[in-house]
Design a protein around this motif. Structure first.
Motif, PDB file in Angstrom:
ATOM      1  N   PHE A 241      63.273  17.294  39.384  1.00 50.50           N
ATOM      2  CA  PHE A 241      62.600  17.767  40.600  1.00 50.50           C
ATOM      3  C   PHE A 241      61.087  17.704  40.384  1.00 50.50           C
ATOM      4  CE2 PHE A 241      66.548  20.129  39.881  1.00 50.50           C
ATOM      5  CZ  PHE A 241      67.273  19.781  41.013  1.00 50.50           C
ATOM      6  N   PRO A 242      60.498  16.489  40.398  1.00 50.97           N
ATOM      7  CA  PRO A 242      59.080  16.344  40.072  1.00 50.97           C
ATOM      8  C   PRO A 242      58.139  17.045  41.044  1.00 50.97           C
ATOM      9  CG  PRO A 242      59.981  14.292  40.952  1.00 50.97           C
ATOM     10  CD  PRO A 242      61.139  15.202  40.695  1.00 50.97           C
ATOM     11  N   ASN A 243      58.632  17.393  42.229  1.00 51.22           N
ATOM     12  CA  ASN A 243      57.781  18.077  43.196  1.00 51.22           C
ATOM     13  C   ASN A 243      58.099  19.568  43.298  1.00 51.22           C
ATOM     14  OD1 ASN A 243      56.128  15.829  44.409  1.00 51.22           O
ATOM     15  ND2 ASN A 243      58.181  15.025  44.730  1.00 51.22           N
ATOM     16  N   GLY A 244      58.708  20.111  42.260  1.00 50.86           N
ATOM     17  CA  GLY A 244      58.919  21.547  42.225  1.00 50.86           C
ATOM     18  C   GLY A 244      60.351  21.963  42.472  1.00 50.86           C
ATOM     19  N   VAL A 245      60.621  23.200  42.109  1.00 51.77           N
ATOM     20  CA  VAL A 245      61.958  23.776  42.227  1.00 51.77           C
ATOM     21  C   VAL A 245      61.880  25.023  43.095  1.00 51.77           C
ATOM     22  CG1 VAL A 245      63.828  24.911  40.973  1.00 51.77           C
ATOM     23  CG2 VAL A 245      62.678  22.930  39.975  1.00 51.77           C
ATOM     24  N   PHE A 246      62.808  25.145  44.023  1.00 55.44           N
ATOM     25  CA  PHE A 246      62.963  26.378  44.787  1.00 55.44           C
ATOM     26  C   PHE A 246      64.440  26.553  45.097  1.00 55.44           C
ATOM     27  CE2 PHE A 246      63.657  28.562  48.810  1.00 55.44           C
ATOM     28  CZ  PHE A 246      63.070  29.785  48.519  1.00 55.44           C
ATOM     29  N   GLY A 247      64.944  27.771  44.902  1.00 55.38           N
ATOM     30  CA  GLY A 247      66.334  27.997  45.238  1.00 55.38           C
ATOM     31  C   GLY A 247      66.804  29.393  44.877  1.00 55.38           C
ATOM     32  N   LEU A 248      67.987  29.734  45.366  1.00 53.78           N
ATOM     33  CA  LEU A 248      68.609  31.022  45.097  1.00 53.78           C
ATOM     34  C   LEU A 248      69.195  31.002  43.686  1.00 53.78           C
ATOM     35  CD1 LEU A 248      69.181  33.628  46.857  1.00 53.78           C
ATOM     36  CD2 LEU A 248      71.480  32.694  47.195  1.00 53.78           C
ATOM     37  N   VAL A 249      68.899  32.029  42.893  1.00 48.30           N
ATOM     38  CA  VAL A 249      69.387  32.081  41.516  1.00 48.30           C
ATOM     39  C   VAL A 249      70.222  33.324  41.237  1.00 48.30           C
ATOM     40  CG1 VAL A 249      67.519  30.676  40.574  1.00 48.30           C
ATOM     41  CG2 VAL A 249      67.226  33.159  40.733  1.00 48.30           C
ATOM     42  N   GLY A 250      70.387  34.180  42.220  1.00 46.91           N
ATOM     43  CA  GLY A 250      71.161  35.400  42.056  1.00 46.91           C
ATOM     44  C   GLY A 250      71.232  36.135  43.381  1.00 46.91           C
ATOM     45  N   ASN A 251      71.856  37.304  43.381  1.00 48.45           N
ATOM     46  CA  ASN A 251      71.978  38.098  44.598  1.00 48.45           C
ATOM     47  C   ASN A 251      70.596  38.524  45.099  1.00 48.45           C
ATOM     48  OD1 ASN A 251      73.246  39.564  46.660  1.00 48.45           O
ATOM     49  ND2 ASN A 251      73.245  41.438  45.429  1.00 48.45           N
ATOM     50  N   ASN A 252      70.168  37.952  46.234  1.00 52.06           N
ATOM     51  CA  ASN A 252      68.852  38.234  46.810  1.00 52.06           C
ATOM     52  C   ASN A 252      67.716  37.914  45.846  1.00 52.06           C
ATOM     53  OD1 ASN A 252      69.947  39.111  49.238  1.00 52.06           O
ATOM     54  ND2 ASN A 252      69.938  41.264  48.656  1.00 52.06           N
ATOM     55  N   ALA A 253      67.908  36.893  45.019  1.00 56.99           N
ATOM     56  CA  ALA A 253      66.893  36.499  44.047  1.00 56.99           C
ATOM     57  C   ALA A 253      66.676  34.988  44.104  1.00 56.99           C
ATOM     58  CB  ALA A 253      67.300  36.919  42.642  1.00 56.99           C
ATOM     59  N   TRP A 254      65.413  34.594  44.119  1.00 51.91           N
ATOM     60  CA  TRP A 254      65.044  33.184  44.197  1.00 51.91           C
ATOM     61  C   TRP A 254      64.126  32.810  43.038  1.00 51.91           C
ATOM     62  CZ3 TRP A 254      65.488  36.521  48.192  1.00 51.91           C
ATOM     63  CH2 TRP A 254      66.292  36.163  49.282  1.00 51.91           C
ATOM     64  N   CYS A 255      64.045  31.516  42.781  1.00 54.53           N
ATOM     65  CA  CYS A 255      63.140  30.978  41.772  1.00 54.53           C
ATOM     66  C   CYS A 255      62.271  29.912  42.413  1.00 54.53           C
ATOM     67  CB  CYS A 255      63.938  30.378  40.611  1.00 54.53           C
ATOM     68  SG  CYS A 255      63.000  29.271  39.544  1.00 54.53           S
ATOM     69  N   GLY A 256      60.995  29.877  42.059  1.00 55.44           N
ATOM     70  CA  GLY A 256      60.102  28.819  42.507  1.00 55.44           C
ATOM     71  C   GLY A 256      59.165  28.440  41.385  1.00 55.44           C
ATOM     72  N   THR A 257      59.090  27.151  41.082  1.00 54.93           N
ATOM     73  CA  THR A 257      58.175  26.698  40.038  1.00 54.93           C
ATOM     74  C   THR A 257      57.799  25.245  40.279  1.00 54.93           C
ATOM     75  OG1 THR A 257      57.851  26.443  37.648  1.00 54.93           O
ATOM     76  CG2 THR A 257      60.043  25.990  38.485  1.00 54.93           C
ATOM     77  N   GLY A 258      56.619  24.869  39.791  1.00 55.97           N
ATOM     78  CA  GLY A 258      56.161  23.500  39.939  1.00 55.97           C
ATOM     79  C   GLY A 258      57.007  22.528  39.147  1.00 55.97           C
ATOM     80  N   GLY A 259      56.867  21.238  39.498  1.00 55.89           N
ATOM     81  CA  GLY A 259      57.690  20.235  38.849  1.00 55.89           C
ATOM     82  C   GLY A 259      56.935  19.277  37.975  1.00 55.89           C
ATOM     83  N   ALA A 260      55.668  19.007  38.278  1.00 57.20           N
ATOM     84  CA  ALA A 260      54.800  18.126  37.494  1.00 57.20           C
ATOM     85  C   ALA A 260      53.511  17.859  38.255  1.00 57.20           C
ATOM     86  CB  ALA A 260      55.477  16.802  37.146  1.00 57.20           C
ATOM     87  N   LYS A 261      53.580  17.926  39.573  1.00 52.07           N
ATOM     88  CA  LYS A 261      52.409  17.581  40.371  1.00 52.07           C
ATOM     89  C   LYS A 261      52.513  18.257  41.732  1.00 52.07           C
ATOM     90  CE  LYS A 261      54.825  13.337  41.736  1.00 52.07           C
ATOM     91  NZ  LYS A 261      54.771  11.873  41.795  1.00 52.07           N
ATOM     92  N   ASN A 262      51.439  18.142  42.515  1.00 52.24           N
ATOM     93  CA  ASN A 262      51.434  18.663  43.887  1.00 52.24           C
ATOM     94  C   ASN A 262      51.749  20.153  43.958  1.00 52.24           C
ATOM     95  OD1 ASN A 262      51.109  15.926  44.649  1.00 52.24           O
ATOM     96  ND2 ASN A 262      53.324  15.640  44.644  1.00 52.24           N
ATOM     97  N   GLY A 263      51.245  20.913  42.964  1.00 54.15           N
ATOM     98  CA  GLY A 263      51.626  22.318  42.857  1.00 54.15           C
ATOM     99  C   GLY A 263      51.273  23.175  44.049  1.00 54.15           C
ATOM    100  N   THR A 264      50.080  22.971  44.627  1.00 52.83           N
ATOM    101  CA  THR A 264      49.652  23.841  45.729  1.00 52.83           C
ATOM    102  C   THR A 264      50.510  23.625  46.967  1.00 52.83           C
ATOM    103  OG1 THR A 264      47.384  23.739  44.865  1.00 52.83           O
ATOM    104  CG2 THR A 264      47.682  24.608  47.089  1.00 52.83           C
ATOM    105  N   ILE A 265      50.743  22.371  47.307  1.00 53.34           N
ATOM    106  CA  ILE A 265      51.575  22.071  48.479  1.00 53.34           C
ATOM    107  C   ILE A 265      53.017  22.509  48.230  1.00 53.34           C
ATOM    108  CG2 ILE A 265      52.684  20.148  49.695  1.00 53.34           C
ATOM    109  CD1 ILE A 265      50.069  20.743  50.927  1.00 53.34           C
ATOM    110  N   ALA A 266      53.538  22.237  47.049  1.00 52.51           N
ATOM    111  CA  ALA A 266      54.910  22.638  46.733  1.00 52.51           C
ATOM    112  C   ALA A 266      55.056  24.151  46.774  1.00 52.51           C
ATOM    113  CB  ALA A 266      55.313  22.104  45.361  1.00 52.51           C
TER     114      ALA A 266
END
Length: 285
Positions: A241-266
């Motif tokens: 996921f070179p443009n970042g990761v976002f998704g549900l990782v648990g009950n009412n819990a999400w994760c978001g992190t950059g992938g390699a580039k375009n961090g502000t937009i991602a």
């Protein structure tokens, strides 16, 4: 009031807090451990659509830039090319001044109970939550129930005690050096290059390579003085996921992190998605 805990006060966590603060009905607490090599302190926040091809289209880019403009302000800048003419018009946000939020709590999260919805801090404090957002960059796997494929990209932004015009110089295909004024007396110089390695190698072996590369890059943009400051940071790299990761990782819990580039937009894209999903849960959907 529903309680939202955001772990990580970098670009992802800070923009999430700004977006969620506009929803109402949420008590938002931003937690950060002040890791010394967080990537966000080195970010220039410079963007242009062609850097995002394959991730979002031009219409989506303009929408996300519009959201950023309302939240933190976006300026248009021309980076001059070798011939002294504007090469491209870019968008830029001042990450350090306008994006990054001061954490409400400075402490390290040591564990998360996703079933009972609480976290434990290094100080021993236990905090419950209704919604959780994990935005800790490279360190995200320390907290996730299932690890994602992520590695450290070490990089450096240089600060020089002289001012040059905003400029861009291409020294290899798809590789460029950018110079941009930091303030009235200093400039940033960065080429976006990163090194995938551990910290021992980066600080003990790579410096000679970096020093030679830095002199070359600075001279390309008209700077002849040595840097007065070196801002080291670890950018997360997720190959899938070179443009970042976002998704549900648990009950009412999400994760978001950059992938390699375009961090502000991602990051703003992830923050908007987070607000939508929390909104749907608040509305019982």
């Amino acid at each position: 009031m529903k309680r939202v805990l955001i772990i990580g006060a970098g670009v992802y966590g800070s923009l999430a807090k700004k977006v969620l603060s506009n929803m109402g009905g949420l008590e938002i607490t931003l937690i950060d451990s002040k890791e010394p090599y967080s990537a966000s302190k080195c970010a220039l926040g410079i963007m242009k659509p062609s850097w995002l091809s394959g991730f979002i289209n031009l219409k989506q880019y303009k929408h996300l830039v519009g959201v950023l403009d309302k939240l933190v302000g976006v300026e248009k800048i021309d980076l001059c090319y070798q011939d002294g003419k504007p090469f491209h018009t870019f968008n830029r946000v001042n990450v350090q001044r306008d994006v990054l939020e001061a954490p409400d709590i400075v402490d390290k999260v040591t564990s998360i109970n996703f079933d009972s919805q609480f976290i434990v801090l290094a100080s021993g404090t236990k905090l419950s939550y209704d919604f959780l957002y994990i935005a800790t960059g490279f360190w995200v796997n320390q907290l996730l129930p299932s690890a994602i494929d992520i590695e450290a990209l070490w990089g450096v932004t240089y600060v020089h005690d002289e001012v040059v015009e905003p400029s861009i110089r291409i020294y290899q295909p798809f590789k460029q050096v950018i110079a941009y004024p930091k303030n009235e007396t200093q400039s940033y110089v960065i080429d976006g290059a990163t090194v995938t390695t551990d910290s021992d190698v980066f600080f003990n072996v790579i410096p000679n390579w970096l020093q030679s590369k830095q002199k070359q890059n600075a001279s390309l943009v008209g700077i002849n003085t040595p840097p007065s400051e070196k801002l080291f940071g670890i950018r997360p790299k997720t190959t899938k996921f070179p443009n970042g990761v976002f998704g549900l990782v648990g009950n009412n819990a999400w994760c978001g992190t950059g992938g390699a580039k375009n961090g502000t937009i991602a990051a703003i894209k992830a923050a908007i998605e987070l607000s939508k999903e929390i909104g749907e849960k608040l509305n019982g959907r």
